[in-house]
Design an enzyme around this catalytic site. Structure first.
Site, mmCIF file in Angstrom:
data_model
loop_
_atom_site.group_PDB
_atom_site.id
_atom_site.type_symbol
_atom_site.label_atom_id
_atom_site.label_comp_id
_atom_site.label_asym_id
_atom_site.label_seq_id
_atom_site.Cartn_x
_atom_site.Cartn_y
_atom_site.Cartn_z
ATOM 1 N N ARG A 186 0.970 -1.311 0.039
ATOM 2 C CA ARG A 186 0.207 -0.284 -0.006
ATOM 3 C C ARG A 186 0.735 1.230 0.135
ATOM 4 O O ARG A 186 1.710 1.510 0.728
ATOM 5 C CB ARG A 186 -0.934 0.396 1.380
ATOM 6 C CG ARG A 186 -1.393 -0.832 1.336
ATOM 7 C CD ARG A 186 -3.057 -0.515 0.605
ATOM 8 N NE ARG A 186 -3.359 0.648 0.561
ATOM 9 C CZ ARG A 186 -3.827 1.490 0.419
ATOM 10 N NH1 ARG A 186 -4.517 1.645 -0.277
ATOM 11 N NH2 ARG A 186 -4.608 2.844 0.963
ATOM 12 N N CYS B 264 -7.244 2.315 -12.847
ATOM 13 C CA CYS B 264 -7.355 4.021 -12.091
ATOM 14 C C CYS B 264 -8.874 3.844 -10.958
ATOM 15 O O CYS B 264 -9.918 3.417 -12.365
ATOM 16 C CB CYS B 264 -6.978 5.436 -13.116
ATOM 17 S SG CYS B 264 -5.665 5.089 -13.096
ATOM 18 N N ARG C 197 3.252 4.220 -16.464
ATOM 19 C CA ARG C 197 3.570 3.302 -17.782
ATOM 20 C C ARG C 197 5.259 4.344 -17.922
ATOM 21 O O ARG C 197 6.326 3.991 -19.162
ATOM 22 C CB ARG C 197 3.035 3.505 -18.983
ATOM 23 C CG ARG C 197 2.266 2.695 -18.723
ATOM 24 C CD ARG C 197 1.029 3.223 -20.044
ATOM 25 N NE ARG C 197 -0.205 2.158 -19.212
ATOM 26 C CZ ARG C 197 -1.313 2.559 -19.414
ATOM 27 N NH1 ARG C 197 -1.605 4.003 -18.914
ATOM 28 N NH2 ARG C 197 -2.580 2.207 -19.337
ATOM 29 N N GLU D 17 -11.984 7.682 -5.767
ATOM 30 C CA GLU D 17 -12.108 7.258 -3.993
ATOM 31 C C GLU D 17 -13.593 7.521 -4.172
ATOM 32 O O GLU D 17 -14.393 8.534 -4.714
ATOM 33 C CB GLU D 17 -11.361 7.685 -2.991
ATOM 34 C CG GLU D 17 -10.356 6.912 -2.920
ATOM 35 C CD GLU D 17 -9.915 5.476 -2.045
ATOM 36 O OE1 GLU D 17 -10.740 5.269 -1.839
ATOM 37 O OE2 GLU D 17 -8.797 5.363 -2.148
ATOM 38 N N ARG E 44 -1.501 6.542 8.038
ATOM 39 C CA ARG E 44 -1.347 5.321 9.010
ATOM 40 C C ARG E 44 -0.486 5.406 9.977
ATOM 41 O O ARG E 44 0.933 4.488 10.436
ATOM 42 C CB ARG E 44 -1.103 4.093 7.739
ATOM 43 C CG ARG E 44 -2.156 3.690 6.856
ATOM 44 C CD ARG E 44 -3.502 3.004 7.483
ATOM 45 N NE ARG E 44 -3.086 1.703 8.127
ATOM 46 C CZ ARG E 44 -2.986 0.824 7.577
ATOM 47 N NH1 ARG E 44 -3.358 0.550 6.312
ATOM 48 N NH2 ARG E 44 -2.624 -0.029 7.810
ATOM 49 N N ARG F 147 -3.623 7.309 -4.327
ATOM 50 C CA ARG F 147 -3.664 6.186 -3.716
ATOM 51 C C ARG F 147 -2.881 4.879 -4.501
ATOM 52 O O ARG F 147 -3.067 4.394 -5.849
ATOM 53 C CB ARG F 147 -4.728 5.134 -2.498
ATOM 54 C CG ARG F 147 -5.384 6.675 -1.203
ATOM 55 C CD ARG F 147 -6.427 5.797 -0.618
ATOM 56 N NE ARG F 147 -6.596 6.657 0.363
ATOM 57 C CZ ARG F 147 -7.107 7.696 1.274
ATOM 58 N NH1 ARG F 147 -6.530 6.220 2.097
ATOM 59 N NH2 ARG F 147 -7.892 7.889 1.804
ATOM 60 N N TYR G 184 4.020 5.907 2.355
ATOM 61 C CA TYR G 184 3.046 7.497 2.507
ATOM 62 C C TYR G 184 4.151 8.455 2.383
ATOM 63 O O TYR G 184 4.662 8.796 3.673
ATOM 64 C CB TYR G 184 2.183 6.685 3.873
ATOM 65 C CG TYR G 184 1.334 6.142 4.257
ATOM 66 C CD1 TYR G 184 -0.105 6.173 3.239
ATOM 67 C CD2 TYR G 184 1.362 4.779 3.636
ATOM 68 C CE1 TYR G 184 -1.193 4.961 2.881
ATOM 69 C CE2 TYR G 184 0.945 3.502 4.076
ATOM 70 C CZ TYR G 184 -0.543 3.396 3.076
ATOM 71 O OH TYR G 184 -1.319 2.645 3.296
#
Length: 122
Positions: A10, A77, A66, A80, A118, A92, A110
């Site tokens: 992540r 893609c 790419r 959210e 997080r 993200r 992050y």
């Protein structure tokens, strides 16, 4: 890939504006950091899912991927969901890759203003 397992990595980052160059730069920075932190070769990456907060519409993060060699990696893609109070201007990533690392050894990344998403992973 001897003794490798599929792992999910992540990551998240932010930009200052909904600008194609800013989105591309932040995406490249995050992908490179995720790959380097986990010692993963692009050939070991199975797929990458990018999401952006609803306020980012100027560019697809996959385009930036790419541009740094992710040509044969399946990329997708999505946006959210628009949850009140959610992080704005946020990109993200969920990356699936083969790795010899355990789940505990995987380093989630992050960056920028996403560092506070997080606290448990710092």
């Amino acid at each position: 890939m001897t003794n490798s397992l599929v792992r999910a990595l992540r990551g998240a980052t932010t930009v200052e504006h909904d600008d194609p160059e800013e989105i591309a730069d932040a995406t490249r920075e995050l992908l490179i950091s995720m790959v380097q932190s986990n010692e993963i070769d692009v050939e070991e990456i199975i797929s990458v899912l990018f999401t952006t907060s609803p306020d980012l519409t100027a560019a697809f993060p996959a385009t930036a991927a790419r541009g740094i060699g992710f040509h044969t990696v399946p990329l997708m893609c999505a946006s959210e969901i628009d949850v009140p109070g959610a992080k704005k201007l946020c990109i993200r990533i969920m990356m699936h890759a083969y790795s010899t690392r355990t789940r505990e050894e995987i380093r989630h990344v992050y960056l920028r203003d996403a560092q506070n998403l997080r606290d448990d992973l710092r």
